[in-house]
Design a protein around this motif. Sequence first.
Motif: not given
Length: 56
Positions: A6-19, A21-28
């Motif tokens: 249930q915790e994982l599903i809620s975290r993934l749901r937050n990602y889906a609902e998050n408006r 921008p997704f930022v990924w730092n390849t150096e780190n």
Amino acid sequence: MHPETQELISRLRNYAENRHPFVWNTENSGELNCWNLLLSEGFVQTTDFDQAIATS
């Protein structure tokens, strides 16, 4: 349903609902791929095989 599931599903749901921008730092965090994303979010952890076998 297990509480962990249930915790994982809620975290993934937050990602889906998050408006935001997704930022990924390849150096780190290295190359953006599924495995590195799971590691960075704490869904999985690396371990030493010998230690894992010894403790099981």
